[in-house]
Motif scaffolding. Structure first.
Motif, short mmCIF file in Angstrom:
data_model
loop_
_atom_site.label_atom_id
_atom_site.label_comp_id
_atom_site.label_asym_id
_atom_site.label_seq_id
_atom_site.Cartn_x
_atom_site.Cartn_y
_atom_site.Cartn_z
N VAL A 50 -2.81 -17.56 88.63
CA VAL A 50 -2.75 -17.93 90.05
C VAL A 50 -4.14 -17.79 90.67
O VAL A 50 -4.86 -16.85 90.39
N PHE A 51 -4.49 -18.77 91.51
CA PHE A 51 -5.83 -18.81 92.09
C PHE A 51 -5.82 -19.56 93.41
O PHE A 51 -4.84 -20.19 93.77
N LEU A 58 -2.77 -22.08 94.11
CA LEU A 58 -2.35 -22.87 92.96
C LEU A 58 -2.08 -21.99 91.75
O LEU A 58 -2.49 -20.82 91.71
N THR A 59 -1.43 -22.57 90.78
CA THR A 59 -1.23 -21.94 89.49
C THR A 59 -1.34 -23.01 88.42
O THR A 59 -1.11 -24.20 88.70
N VAL A 134 -9.51 -15.91 91.80
CA VAL A 134 -8.40 -15.82 90.85
C VAL A 134 -7.68 -14.51 91.12
O VAL A 134 -8.31 -13.46 91.22
N PHE A 135 -6.36 -14.59 91.24
CA PHE A 135 -5.56 -13.40 91.53
C PHE A 135 -5.01 -12.76 90.27
O PHE A 135 -4.55 -11.63 90.31
N GLY A 136 -5.01 -13.49 89.16
CA GLY A 136 -4.52 -12.92 87.90
C GLY A 136 -3.39 -13.74 87.31
O GLY A 136 -3.26 -14.93 87.58
N GLY A 172 1.24 -24.15 94.29
CA GLY A 172 1.26 -25.48 93.71
C GLY A 172 0.89 -25.43 92.23
O GLY A 172 -0.01 -24.68 91.84
N VAL A 173 1.58 -26.20 91.42
CA VAL A 173 1.32 -26.22 89.97
C VAL A 173 0.28 -27.30 89.69
O VAL A 173 0.56 -28.50 89.79
#
Length: 192
Positions: A50-51, A58-59, A134-136, A172-173
């Protein structure tokens, strides 16, 4: 003497009861199909990175990401479009560094201590995508994946058409395979 005999009989009975219980546990354990449970979990879980890209959260599928690194030094490539920042050495491999925000939103991604480079593979080669943060890694449940037309009104149209909704936000993918099919993105040469 008789008390000792009763105690020995009770202890022996307890051991048999314990042994019978352990045998029953083993039997039930062997009957349980762990493989099916693992398959069901895999079907229901969607793992992603996820970022943030600009104002969009988004992911992308975790299996599409080679690694995530801090914004690296890079060497500019003459004759390339502005959003193609250059080439970076990533652990001994050369990777083009593309500012995804600049490509999509016509606005350069500000480089901060949170800016990251998502390393992925495009057409079999390493490629770096600059993102704001980036969240991880995050696990989503496939039941939470929804088609969403609101993305059609953004520069992410065609790249994002589904999202996961969580209690804190919508993710969002980002379909990286669609990004690598985009000829404008693949051809980073400046048109003279």
């Amino acid at each position: 003497m008789q008390g000792d005999q009763q105690l020995a009989t009770a202890t022996e009975s307890g051991r048999l009861s314990l042994f019978a219980r352990l045998a029953e546990y083993e039997k039930r354990s062997l009957e349980h199909d762990v493989g099916e449970a693992a398959r069901q979990q895999q079907i229901s879980n969607w793992d992603g990175v996820v970022f943030r890209l600009g104002d969009h959260y988004l992911t992308c599928r975790i299996d599409q990401v080679e690694e995530i690194i801090a914004f690296p030094p890079f060497t500019p490539v003459p004759g390339s479009k502005d959003w193609l920042l250059g080439i970076a050495n990533v652990r001994g491999n050369l990777a083009p560094v593309s500012d995804l925000g600049w490509f999509l939103f016509n606005s350069r991604t500000p480089v901060t201590n949170r800016t990251r480079l998502i390393i992925t593979r495009m057409q079999g080669r390493l490629a770096g995508l600059v993102v704001d943060e980036v969240f991880g890694q995050r696990h989503f449940h496939t039941d939470d994946l929804k088609d969403e037309d609101d993305w059609n009104d953004t520069p992410l149209s065609g790249l994002v058409s589904q999202q996961f909704e969580t209690s804190e936000r919508k993710w969002g993918v980002l379909r990286l395979e669609e990004l690598q099919r985009n000829q404008e993105f693949v051809n980073g040469a400046r048109e003279e």
